[in-house]
Structures are given as C-alpha cells and as structure tokens.
Scaffold this motif. Structure first.
Motif, PDB file in Angstrom:
ATOM      1  N   SER A   8      49.034  13.980  39.810  1.00 34.09           N
ATOM      2  CA  SER A   8      48.876  15.195  39.006  1.00 34.09           C
ATOM      3  C   SER A   8      47.398  15.475  38.791  1.00 34.09           C
ATOM      4  CB  SER A   8      49.560  15.022  37.642  1.00 34.09           C
ATOM      5  OG  SER A   8      48.872  14.015  36.898  1.00 34.09           O
ATOM      6  N   ASN A   9      47.141  16.589  38.146  1.00 38.22           N
ATOM      7  CA  ASN A   9      45.772  16.900  37.717  1.00 38.22           C
ATOM      8  C   ASN A   9      45.519  16.273  36.351  1.00 38.22           C
ATOM      9  OD1 ASN A   9      45.658  18.573  39.947  1.00 38.22           O
ATOM     10  ND2 ASN A   9      44.601  20.210  38.825  1.00 38.22           N
ATOM     11  N   VAL A  10      44.239  16.112  36.003  1.00 33.60           N
ATOM     12  CA  VAL A  10      43.884  15.691  34.654  1.00 33.60           C
ATOM     13  C   VAL A  10      43.242  16.883  33.955  1.00 33.60           C
ATOM     14  CG1 VAL A  10      42.350  14.252  33.266  1.00 33.60           C
ATOM     15  CG2 VAL A  10      43.525  13.288  35.242  1.00 33.60           C
TER      16      VAL A  10
ATOM     17  N   MET B   1      37.803   6.918  37.927  1.00 31.38           N
ATOM     18  CA  MET B   1      37.680   6.612  36.516  1.00 31.38           C
ATOM     19  C   MET B   1      38.963   5.917  36.038  1.00 31.38           C
ATOM     20  SD  MET B   1      35.558   9.120  37.480  1.00 31.38           S
ATOM     21  CE  MET B   1      36.435  10.681  37.522  1.00 31.38           C
ATOM     22  N   LEU B   2      38.815   5.128  35.029  1.00 34.23           N
ATOM     23  CA  LEU B   2      39.966   4.494  34.418  1.00 34.23           C
ATOM     24  C   LEU B   2      40.366   5.295  33.182  1.00 34.23           C
ATOM     25  CD1 LEU B   2      38.777   0.777  34.639  1.00 34.23           C
ATOM     26  CD2 LEU B   2      40.392   1.947  36.149  1.00 34.23           C
ATOM     27  N   MET B   3      41.621   5.137  32.771  1.00 32.12           N
ATOM     28  CA  MET B   3      42.105   5.811  31.568  1.00 32.12           C
ATOM     29  C   MET B   3      42.275   4.793  30.457  1.00 32.12           C
ATOM     30  SD  MET B   3      44.843   8.536  33.184  1.00 32.12           S
ATOM     31  CE  MET B   3      45.418   7.471  34.533  1.00 32.12           C
ATOM     32  N   GLY B   4      41.958   5.216  29.233  1.00 36.49           N
ATOM     33  CA  GLY B   4      42.106   4.305  28.117  1.00 36.49           C
ATOM     34  C   GLY B   4      42.217   5.039  26.798  1.00 36.49           C
ATOM     35  N   LYS B   5      42.449   4.255  25.755  1.00 35.93           N
ATOM     36  CA  LYS B   5      42.592   4.807  24.408  1.00 35.93           C
ATOM     37  C   LYS B   5      41.551   4.158  23.491  1.00 35.93           C
ATOM     38  CE  LYS B   5      46.063   5.145  20.709  1.00 35.93           C
ATOM     39  NZ  LYS B   5      47.301   4.519  20.195  1.00 35.93           N
ATOM     40  N   VAL B   6      40.855   4.985  22.738  1.00 39.75           N
ATOM     41  CA  VAL B   6      39.821   4.460  21.848  1.00 39.75           C
ATOM     42  C   VAL B   6      40.461   3.739  20.670  1.00 39.75           C
ATOM     43  CG1 VAL B   6      37.866   5.024  20.360  1.00 39.75           C
ATOM     44  CG2 VAL B   6      38.222   6.295  22.486  1.00 39.75           C
ATOM     45  N   ILE B   7      40.035   2.484  20.446  1.00 38.42           N
ATOM     46  CA  ILE B   7      40.643   1.655  19.407  1.00 38.42           C
ATOM     47  C   ILE B   7      39.760   1.562  18.159  1.00 38.42           C
ATOM     48  CG2 ILE B   7      41.458  -0.671  18.873  1.00 38.42           C
ATOM     49  CD1 ILE B   7      43.190   0.881  20.873  1.00 38.42           C
ATOM     50  N   VAL B  52      40.795   8.696  26.818  1.00 33.64           N
ATOM     51  CA  VAL B  52      39.518   9.004  27.455  1.00 33.64           C
ATOM     52  C   VAL B  52      39.479   8.572  28.922  1.00 33.64           C
ATOM     53  CG1 VAL B  52      38.234   8.886  25.296  1.00 33.64           C
ATOM     54  CG2 VAL B  52      38.542   6.810  26.670  1.00 33.64           C
ATOM     55  N   LEU B  53      38.495   9.133  29.627  1.00 33.97           N
ATOM     56  CA  LEU B  53      38.180   8.723  30.993  1.00 33.97           C
ATOM     57  C   LEU B  53      36.931   7.851  30.956  1.00 33.97           C
ATOM     58  CD1 LEU B  53      38.543  12.105  32.922  1.00 33.97           C
ATOM     59  CD2 LEU B  53      40.171  10.204  32.867  1.00 33.97           C
ATOM     60  N   LEU B  54      36.983   6.716  31.658  1.00 38.12           N
ATOM     61  CA  LEU B  54      35.864   5.775  31.687  1.00 38.12           C
ATOM     62  C   LEU B  54      35.294   5.674  33.090  1.00 38.12           C
ATOM     63  CD1 LEU B  54      37.163   2.634  29.748  1.00 38.12           C
ATOM     64  CD2 LEU B  54      35.642   4.431  28.911  1.00 38.12           C
ATOM     65  N   THR B  55      33.994   5.825  33.197  1.00 40.11           N
ATOM     66  CA  THR B  55      33.317   5.534  34.456  1.00 40.11           C
ATOM     67  C   THR B  55      32.678   4.161  34.328  1.00 40.11           C
ATOM     68  OG1 THR B  55      32.926   7.804  35.120  1.00 40.11           O
ATOM     69  CG2 THR B  55      31.332   6.179  35.903  1.00 40.11           C
ATOM     70  N   GLN B  80      45.834  15.429  26.863  1.00 38.48           N
ATOM     71  CA  GLN B  80      47.158  14.914  26.543  1.00 38.48           C
ATOM     72  C   GLN B  80      47.350  13.585  27.264  1.00 38.48           C
ATOM     73  OE1 GLN B  80      50.082  17.821  27.565  1.00 38.48           O
ATOM     74  NE2 GLN B  80      51.357  17.409  25.805  1.00 38.48           N
ATOM     75  N   GLU B  81      47.945  12.631  26.586  1.00 37.04           N
ATOM     76  CA  GLU B  81      48.154  11.346  27.255  1.00 37.04           C
ATOM     77  C   GLU B  81      49.056  11.539  28.455  1.00 37.04           C
ATOM     78  OE1 GLU B  81      49.653   6.807  26.421  1.00 37.04           O
ATOM     79  OE2 GLU B  81      50.314   8.370  25.068  1.00 37.04           O
TER      80      GLU B  81
END
Lengths: 88, 88, 88, 88, 88
Positions: A8-10, B1-7, B52-55, B80-81
């Motif tokens: 999908s797209n982001v 990029m990796l996907m993650g959630k800010v904790i 978020v997207l992480l580089t 959106q997640e």
C-alpha cells in the motif's frame, strides 16, 4: 537487494521536508525467515501487488535525485515472483 | 524506513556533546516479527503514541542540521497506523 | 541508537593500531527480542552496570576524534533503565 | 562478507537505469541460523549452484565500475562449500 | 564490534581483483542469540581458534590500506574468551 511485495501507500502529512515529493510504499519483505514490513521510496512507479527489489542503506543515495534521509528504495520490479525449490 | 510507535523520551544527562539539543525518543518497532525498542532523534515534533517512520544508518545525516553520531531519525509521522490483511 | 548495559572491559593486546587509546566495552543489548553482546568504543566514561545508548555503523565517525575502523560507539548514558508497560 | 549459493537469475524489465548492465543473481544465504534469499549484482561471472562471497552495504561501491543504488555484490567464488564441525 | 572465533581460511581462486592479497577468514559469531558464520578480511594475523573483534560495514575502510569491497574486518584479538554470568 531484498525482495518484497508492494502492499500500500503510506500517508504521512507531517514529514521531513526532504521527503516531500517521494512516493512512499509499504513493502512486505518476502523470502526471509520471518515476515516484516518496511517503507521504501519509489521512483520507478511500482504498484500494489508488484514484486520489487529494494536497496537499503547508504547506496540508496545513488538512486535519488537529491540528498534525503531515505534508507530504502525500490530499484526494480521483478517480472515474476521467484519460487525456489527445496533442492535449492 | 522502519515503522514504529513513540513510547517515551530518553533522559540522558551525560552524553556525547554532538547529541545536545536533539530530542531522543524511545520507539517500539512495529510490523516486525519480533518486538524491539530503539532510540531515535526527532526533528519534526513526534509525540508519545504517534506512529512514525524511522530512517537508520548513514542516510540519517541528510536529515540532521549538523554532523552527529546519530544513526536513527524520525523522518515522518504516519497519519494512521497501517493494518495489513493476511492476504497481503 | 540501541540500548544496552555495560558488562565489562575487553582486553585486546593485539589490535589494529587505529584502535589504540579507545576504551572498548562489552555491552549487552537490552530491549531486543533476543539477547546479544557487542563491543563498543567509549569516549564519555561509561562504567560497568550503566545503561547506555549505542550508535552503530558509519555515523560513528562523527563521534570519533580521528578515523578508525570502529562501528559501535557509546554516545550517552541513560539516567534510568527504561521500563515499558505492556500497553505500550 | 556473507556466504551464499547462487540459485537463479532475476528478470527485471523495469528497473532503475543505474542497474542496467548488471547481472542480478538470487543468492540463498548459507551458514546462517535462518535461511533467506537476497539479490546481488555480479561482476565476476558466478553461475548457478556456485558458493559465493557477498559484500553488502556501502563498501559495495568499491567493487562497481560506476555509482549505482546496489547494496549487495558477489565478490568471490568459494572453491569448496565450507563445512564446519560441531566442535568449531 | 561483534565477537567471534576464527574457524578456518577461505579459499577463493576467482574473486574481485580488489580482494587479492587479503587473507579471508571464516569467523563464527559468538555471544549472539543464534550462531552464524561470516567471512572477514584480516590484517593483524589472527589464527584459527582465536577470539576476535569484527568491524562491519563502511567503517571497515578506515582499516584497509586501499579501497576494496570488503565489509567485515578483524580489528583485534581478544586475550581471553569473554564469559558472562547470568546476572549480567
């Protein structure tokens, strides 16, 4: 390069300005022991469901038109999903 | 990029001087086979609970205002997640 | 950056000359799915038992006083070991 | 470098122009805990079934004739598949 | 840096010319959750059975006498195999 399938797209409204103008795709990595999803920039027009080649890390910059904090890039579309036999 | 959630934030009183002034966030990587937590610098104002997207790695330097020994950077906030179906 | 805990010093009598003068620490990575140990150079004086931030790869060079074949560097000491709730 | 076995060619009609002219090989990584497949450029003529050495990441550029977004390169063919005893 | 144990030499008659003259060693990574074997160049004379420190990726170039597509390098020999207690 890693192999993956475009999912999908982001949509990211707030992002680093250097990422503006790049299409960002969610790609499921395939042919790995454990499934995971990454996000890659795309400059060759890959579409949902296509199997692609991903370059990661510093070599990505050789495929970008300008410097940007991007570490994954779609560099090719695989004509046919690779299937490997156990004997391989 | 990796996907993650800010904790949360990371509080580090003693750190390399080049890291001064950067907000450091603990991010839980999502959409990976096994959960893990990393620390990323943030320049776009991501908040707790946001996706978020992480580089990572060398391309991070293209998103920093000055050279610093930082190898992970928040480069985008996902609106959106992402949720993926098994068929993907 | 990765998070870890300093375990001990590494004694290496024969090493590449560019590593002379750097304190080398064994660090156990924490907050990852599977435990592993790495060795990082330290320039900020981290001690045994402290929780630290590690930068890896090419960005390490921005934290070294001279070029050296070092790929992991302690860049910060975390004031308190992060604990995350399941809800995170 | 990683060790792997050449499985097949990759056919990619649409790809980043900088990849034109490079033979792309599917390589199964060997001697790792979990099997996975990657795609590497080849400039030394490795053939199907051969055991090869792969260089990854930024050092790949020192083995390319021109800059390209390629992050894995076949740099050697191993004369004999390495077999290791448990005592190792 | 990663820790490992030298297992054997790699014999590779056909290889990229930039690798000529470098001794290539098979190293079993230790102190990781899952065992795996890699190949590293050696410039300090590590021998079979010795415990070594490995630098990976772009920082390797700071330990080479000339540019080469090499992504793992033995940079030190550990005087004693590290043993860690569970309490660590």
């Amino acid at each position: 390069m890693l192999m993956g399938k475009v999912i999908s797209n982001v949509v990211s409204t707030r992002k680093y300005e250097g990422l503006q103008g790049y299409k960002l795709l969610v790609v499921r990595l395939t042919h790995t022991a454990e499934p995971s999803y990454v996000v890659a920039a795309d400059t060759i027009g890959a579409g949902r469901g296509e199997h692609v080649l991903l370059t990661t890390g510093e070599p990505v910059r050789y495929g970008l038109h300008r410097e940007a904090p991007i570490d994954m890039l779609v560099v090719g579309i695989i004509d046919q999903e690779p299937v490997f036999e156990e004997a391989d």
